[in-house]
Design a protein around this motif. Structure first.
Motif, short mmCIF file in Angstrom:
data_model
loop_
_atom_site.label_atom_id
_atom_site.label_comp_id
_atom_site.label_asym_id
_atom_site.label_seq_id
_atom_site.Cartn_x
_atom_site.Cartn_y
_atom_site.Cartn_z
N VAL A 51 -27.23 -16.50 -22.33
CA VAL A 51 -27.22 -16.48 -23.80
C VAL A 51 -27.66 -15.10 -24.26
O VAL A 51 -28.73 -14.62 -23.88
CB VAL A 51 -28.16 -17.56 -24.38
CG1 VAL A 51 -28.30 -17.39 -25.90
CG2 VAL A 51 -27.65 -18.95 -24.05
N ALA A 52 -26.79 -14.44 -25.06
CA ALA A 52 -27.10 -13.09 -25.53
C ALA A 52 -27.92 -13.15 -26.82
O ALA A 52 -28.78 -12.32 -27.05
CB ALA A 52 -25.81 -12.31 -25.75
N SER A 53 -27.61 -14.16 -27.65
CA SER A 53 -28.38 -14.32 -28.88
C SER A 53 -28.18 -15.74 -29.41
O SER A 53 -27.21 -16.40 -29.06
CB SER A 53 -27.92 -13.31 -29.94
OG SER A 53 -26.55 -13.52 -30.22
N THR A 54 -29.13 -16.20 -30.22
CA THR A 54 -29.04 -17.53 -30.80
C THR A 54 -29.26 -17.45 -32.30
O THR A 54 -30.21 -16.81 -32.75
CB THR A 54 -30.10 -18.48 -30.18
OG1 THR A 54 -29.88 -18.53 -28.78
CG2 THR A 54 -29.99 -19.89 -30.76
N GLU A 55 -28.34 -18.05 -33.03
CA GLU A 55 -28.47 -18.13 -34.49
C GLU A 55 -29.14 -19.46 -34.79
O GLU A 55 -28.51 -20.51 -34.63
CB GLU A 55 -27.05 -18.10 -35.09
CG GLU A 55 -26.95 -18.16 -36.58
CD GLU A 55 -27.09 -16.79 -37.21
OE1 GLU A 55 -27.57 -16.76 -38.34
OE2 GLU A 55 -26.72 -15.79 -36.55
#
Ligand SMILES: Cc1cc2nc3c(=O)[nH]c(=O)nc-3n(C[C@H](O)[C@H](O)[C@H](O)COP(=O)(O)OP(=O)(O)OC[C@H]3O[C@@H](n4cnc5c(N)ncnc54)[C@H](O)[C@@H]3O)c2cc1C
Ligand SMILES: Nc1ncnc2c1ncn2[C@@H]1O[C@H](COP(=O)(O)O)[C@@H](O)[C@H]1O
Lengths: 260, 321
Positions: free
Chosen positions: B187-191
């Protein structure tokens, strides 16, 4: 340019009553008909979009009976421009077998100069629901894999093609950035699958489908048998008809302790 | 020994407890084989104590830089490291998205089969399980004859029940070395999810459902109000999302969310098996439908026969009044 391979499966339509085959190894779709899972329809839509956006090719592949050509034609009508049909009896193939066969297609095509930079699958097949063909395929090919994805775009980052894949995680929307080649499995909900056009159907008819025999002998599914859960007799209590039932409903809600 | 991958996030924790409950019955059938948990991240003292209530012997707490962001391959590497060290014969998880994903990686890496959505085990030798296929409309008896046997327990197929006697699990910290290849799909980023969206449907105590009977995109006012009045969430059928009347994250069913509220109130939903797949574990179902023969009505606990556009506003008025 990203060449996409999308993997689909001919599955019995389960919208009406489910009937099992006599040997209890499969669902009998002869009466209800056959279809492709909603997840895979979304994978097809993404494949067509990505190929169009990058000037690549979208190829569809299935492992299934002769009749599965019906599903391949259906997908060709949506904008895939090539199709491969591994003719085999799908119920006798376990998920590891299917993954091995799909990997053989990717390798053979690659050896013939046709790359499949991005392989898209459904998250789970609508009938067998094994939730694993995509992951096993990735290990066969030595590629990274993400599952449960709603949307994918391919962008260039520092000269490398990267698939930006988004899906629902436990706390919010997760984004993955996978350098290609990669494998992605798709869940319904991120894109709206298109409908075939008349010209799409005409074009599809002219495409020659590559037919091939399985590359290996299947180890088999670990299925002992299928069976239907026992039918539960109706025990419904009808609280009333129309708006007059409202007081009875409110009484029930209070009894259940869900009113505030 | 049985290894259970336990997820700690709010949405998955209950399904993990269900898997631990399943593991306990398997352990009992096997003459009391111990159950160990693998958790990724900083399990707190409370979380460890909770695992003790489910008779966990040892908690393998996985940490290190490789686990700062989720990667299914890295999680699988960690689970397999514990499995190999302990020689455990069963590796399992709850049937959440991640639980299923990690188990599929574990099985692929170990060269073993994997059974998704198991609801029961039949025999131990040979080890066979029953699992849901076709969204639960059909069950498959499946042989898991390789070691480790790898499977996930279908969400809400068993009720999470603490053990009669709690344990005080030993906590062992593990810091597996994870090759770079296992971190590519990370996972590179989570919104973060907006408040009251999606996730709340999975954990809601009350869900008000609406299907084609809503009639159009403007037909959801009264059902939304009822959901608000009961502090619950709105859930919809696939027809509703396909027609674009409501967003997909509200969809209940095989290709949507599985819910298990105390009360589900499906309005104008026929109860097709794929919808039923997502709501079957509701404790009480109150169906509102014009058709007394609709599957949702005959399978429900309670029903009101009538037009949802008349019945639901009347309920709302009665609740407010
Ligand atoms: C592989 C696959 C996966 C699927 N996944 C899902 C899924 O995840 N979730 C899902 O929901 N479906 C799913 N489906 C679709 C499913 O088969 C049904 O088509 C769908 O659930 C039907 O939605 P519905 O009940 O709203 O509509 P309908 O089946 O059309 O039923 C409408 C109901 O509303 C009643 N009604 C009509 N008007 C009123 C009124 N004014 N007041 C009260 N009642 C009224 C009718 O009597 C009827 O019972 C899937 C299908 C497939 C093939
Ligand atoms: N026989 C098959 N032919 C082509 N693709 C398949 C086949 N079986 C499974 N798949 C793909 O793998 C996905 C996951 O399937 P499964 O792991 O069986 O649940 C499906 O949604 C398809 O995209």
């Amino acid at each position: 340019m990203t060449n996409v391979l999308v993997c689909i499966k001919r599955v019995p339509d389960s919208s009406s009553d489910v009937v099992l085959t006599d040997d209890a190894q499969a669902v009998d779709g002869r009466y209800a008909g056959f279809t492709v899972s909603p997840h895979e329809n979304c994978a097809v839509e993404l494949a067509v979009q990505i190929a169009a956006a990058t000037g690549g090719e979208a190829t569809v592949v299935t492992l299934g009976s002769e009749e599965a050509v019906e599903q391949l034609r259906g997908v060709l009508a949506l904008g895939c421009t090539a199709a491969t049909h591994i003719v085999a009896d799908a119920p006798t193939y376990g998920p590891a077998d299917v993954a091995r066969e799909l990997a053989a297609v990717v390798r053979d095509h690659e050896a013939a100069g046709r790359s499949h930079d991005l392989v898209l699958l459904g998250n789970d097949a609508a009938d067998s629901g094994d939730f694993q063909v995509g992951i096993r395929l990735a290990y066969e090919l030595g590629r990274p894999v993400v599952t449960g994805i709603a949307t994918v775009e391919v962008t260039q980052e520092a000269g490398v093609d990267v698939a930006v894949a988004r899906g629902e995680g436990p706390t919010g929307q997760d984004t993955y950035r996978l350098p290609l080649p990669a494998v992605v499995t798709v869940l319904e909900g991120g894109v709206e699958p298109r409908y075939p056009t008349v010209s799409g159907r005409m074009k599809a008819k002219k495409i020659e489908i590559e037919q091939r025999q399985p590359a290996g002998t299947p180890g088999g599914a670990k299925r002992v048998r299928l069976f239907l859960p026992p039918a539960v007799p109706s025990q419904v209590t009808v609280l009333g008809e129309g708006p007059d039932a409202a007081p009875a409903v409110v009484g029930l809600l209070a009894e259940l302790g869900v009113t505030r | 020994m049985i290894i259970v991958l336990v997820e700690l996030d709010e949405e998955s924790a209950e399904v993990s407890r269900e898997a631990l409950t399943f593991a306990r019955s398997l352990s009992a059938a096997g003459g009391g084989v111990p159950i160990d948990a693998v958790v990724v991240g900083d399990a707190s003292a409370d979380e460890v104590a909770d695992l003790g209530r489910y008779a966990v012997r040892e908690v393998h707490r996985v940490g290190g830089d490789a686990f700062a962001a989720y990667s299914a391959a890295a999680w699988a590497a960690a689970v397999l490291e514990v499995q190999r060290a302990k020689g455990s014969v069963v590796v399992m998880a709850g049937g959440t998205n991640r639980g299923t994903e990690v188990m599929a990686h574990v099985a692929a890496r170990a060269g073993a089969a994997m059974a998704a959505n198991v609801v029961a085990f039949n025999g131990l030798a040979p080890f066979t399980v029953n699992r849901q296929v076709m969204g639960g409309a059909v069950l498959e008896e499946m042989l898991l004859d390789e070691r480790p046997a790898v499977f996930t327990v279908a969400g809400h197929a068993v009720e999470a029940t603490p053990a009669d006697a709690a344990t005080t699990p030993a906590v062992v910290d593990v810091t597996p070395t994870v090759p770079e290849a296992d971190l590519v799909a990370r996972v590179a980023s989570t919104e973060p999810r907006p408040q009251g969206e999606g996730s709340s449907l999975k954990t809601a105590k009350v869900v008000v459902g609406a299907g084609r009977g809503a009639g159009g995109p403007e037909g959801f006012g009264a059902v939304s109000e009822l959901a608000d009045l009961l502090g619950g969430s709105l859930g919809v059928s696939r027809v509703v999302t396909s027609l674009g009347w409501r967003p997909h994250h509200e969809q209940v069913g095989q290709t949507g969310t599985r819910i298990s509220p105390d009360l589900y109130i499906p309005c104008g939903i026929s109860g097709a098996i794929q919808h039923w797949a997502g709501c079957a574990s509701s404790k009480v179902i109150l169906a509102i439908n014009t058709d007394a023969e609709a599957p949702m009505v005959t399978k429900a606990t309670y029903a009101v026969i009538g037009d949802m556009h008349e019945v639901v506003p009347a309920i709302n008025e009665a609740l407010k009044g």
